[in-house]
Design a protein around this motif. Structure first.
Motif, short mmCIF file in Angstrom:
data_model
loop_
_atom_site.label_atom_id
_atom_site.label_comp_id
_atom_site.label_asym_id
_atom_site.label_seq_id
_atom_site.Cartn_x
_atom_site.Cartn_y
_atom_site.Cartn_z
N TYR A 55 0.83 -1.21 0.00
CA TYR A 55 0.00 0.00 0.00
C TYR A 55 0.86 1.26 0.00
O TYR A 55 0.51 2.25 -0.64
CB TYR A 55 -0.96 0.01 1.19
CG TYR A 55 -2.05 -1.02 1.08
CD1 TYR A 55 -2.86 -1.10 -0.05
CD2 TYR A 55 -2.29 -1.94 2.10
CE1 TYR A 55 -3.86 -2.06 -0.16
CE2 TYR A 55 -3.28 -2.89 2.00
CZ TYR A 55 -4.07 -2.95 0.87
OH TYR A 55 -5.05 -3.89 0.77
N MET B 103 2.05 1.76 -3.48
CA MET B 103 0.95 2.24 -4.29
C MET B 103 0.69 3.72 -4.01
O MET B 103 0.50 4.51 -4.95
CB MET B 103 -0.31 1.41 -4.02
CG MET B 103 -1.43 1.72 -4.95
SD MET B 103 -2.74 0.48 -4.96
CE MET B 103 -2.79 -0.13 -3.30
N ASN C 106 3.08 5.92 -5.80
CA ASN C 106 2.73 6.06 -7.22
C ASN C 106 1.51 6.95 -7.41
O ASN C 106 1.43 7.69 -8.40
CB ASN C 106 2.55 4.68 -7.86
CG ASN C 106 3.88 4.08 -8.20
OD1 ASN C 106 4.47 4.41 -9.22
ND2 ASN C 106 4.40 3.23 -7.33
N MET C 107 0.56 6.92 -6.49
CA MET C 107 -0.57 7.85 -6.55
C MET C 107 -0.05 9.28 -6.45
O MET C 107 -0.51 10.17 -7.16
CB MET C 107 -1.57 7.56 -5.43
CG MET C 107 -2.34 6.26 -5.57
SD MET C 107 -3.62 6.30 -6.83
CE MET C 107 -4.86 7.32 -6.03
N THR D 111 1.78 0.52 -12.35
CA THR D 111 2.20 -0.02 -11.06
C THR D 111 1.00 -0.18 -10.14
O THR D 111 0.86 -1.21 -9.48
CB THR D 111 3.25 0.91 -10.42
OG1 THR D 111 4.38 1.00 -11.31
CG2 THR D 111 3.70 0.40 -9.07
N ILE D 112 0.14 0.81 -10.10
CA ILE D 112 -1.06 0.74 -9.26
C ILE D 112 -1.94 -0.42 -9.71
O ILE D 112 -2.45 -1.19 -8.89
CB ILE D 112 -1.82 2.08 -9.29
CG1 ILE D 112 -0.96 3.17 -8.60
CG2 ILE D 112 -3.19 1.95 -8.64
CD1 ILE D 112 -1.41 4.59 -8.88
N ARG D 113 -2.10 -0.57 -11.02
CA ARG D 113 -2.90 -1.68 -11.54
C ARG D 113 -2.28 -3.02 -11.13
O ARG D 113 -3.00 -3.94 -10.71
CB ARG D 113 -3.03 -1.63 -13.06
CG ARG D 113 -3.73 -2.88 -13.57
CD ARG D 113 -4.12 -2.98 -15.00
NE ARG D 113 -3.29 -2.40 -16.01
CZ ARG D 113 -3.70 -2.23 -17.27
NH1 ARG D 113 -4.92 -2.59 -17.63
NH2 ARG D 113 -2.90 -1.71 -18.15
N ALA E 188 -2.96 -3.62 -7.46
CA ALA E 188 -4.39 -3.88 -7.25
C ALA E 188 -4.78 -5.30 -7.65
O ALA E 188 -5.64 -5.91 -7.03
CB ALA E 188 -5.22 -2.86 -8.04
N ALA F 215 -8.58 0.93 -10.72
CA ALA F 215 -7.14 0.88 -11.04
C ALA F 215 -6.93 0.44 -12.48
O ALA F 215 -6.06 0.99 -13.19
CB ALA F 215 -6.42 -0.04 -10.07
N CYS G 255 -10.29 3.98 -2.78
CA CYS G 255 -9.40 3.81 -1.62
C CYS G 255 -10.08 4.36 -0.37
O CYS G 255 -10.09 3.72 0.68
CB CYS G 255 -8.08 4.55 -1.84
SG CYS G 255 -7.03 3.85 -3.12
#
Length: 154
Positions: free
Chosen positions: A39, A42, A45-46, A68-70, A73, A118, A144
């Protein structure tokens, strides 16, 4: 700052090690550490996407962060919520509420919303339209927040 770098580093290691060990083989405190690292990575990256949306937009940077988030997820991190991970273990702290372990249907619904958001963000980021990325980014943030509001203690 040091904590963020350390957490991101642990996240990278955790994601790398995830292929060699299943969640069932991990101690509860390791499951907590790995999911927190995921997390944290993630969230980093957000932050990269937000910085691009607030400043000079770089489609390749946004696309890389969205991918990366995908990946995180869709990585199956739900398996890191095993028995005993609903409470602090020694110096390993968790903010997950015990209700996360009893309200499985709601957790599944929120998880699917997050995964779908995502996936959409990554698809939109690949196309490069900043306005569409902003909208999809907002949807990820809302997904989120929905989980945090219900299942994360302050």
């Amino acid at each position: 700052m040091y904590r963020m770098i350390r957490t991101a580093t642990v996240g990278l290691l955790a994601l790398g090690l995830a292929g060699t060990a299943t969640a069932a083989e991990l101690k509860p405190e390791e499951q907590i550490q790995y999911r927190q690292a995921g997390y944290a990575f993630m969230a980093w990256n957000m932050g990269k996407i937000k910085a691009n949306l607030d400043g000079n937009y770089s489609q390749p940077q946004v696309q890389a962060a969205a991918e990366t988030i995908r990946a995180i997820a869709n990585s199956g991190m739900g398996a890191l919520y095993g028995p005993g991970t609903d409470q602090n273990i020694g110096d390993v702290k968790t903010r997950v509420k015990p209700s996360m372990f009893t309200e499985r249907e709601e957790v599944g619904r929120l998880a699917m919303n997050f995964i779908n958001a995502a996936n959409e963000l990554a698809e939109v980021a690949a196309l490069g339209d900043e306005a569409e990325v902003k909208s999809a980014f907002g949807a990820v943030g809302k997904s989120c927040k929905a989980c945090h509001d219900q299942f994360r203690a302050d």
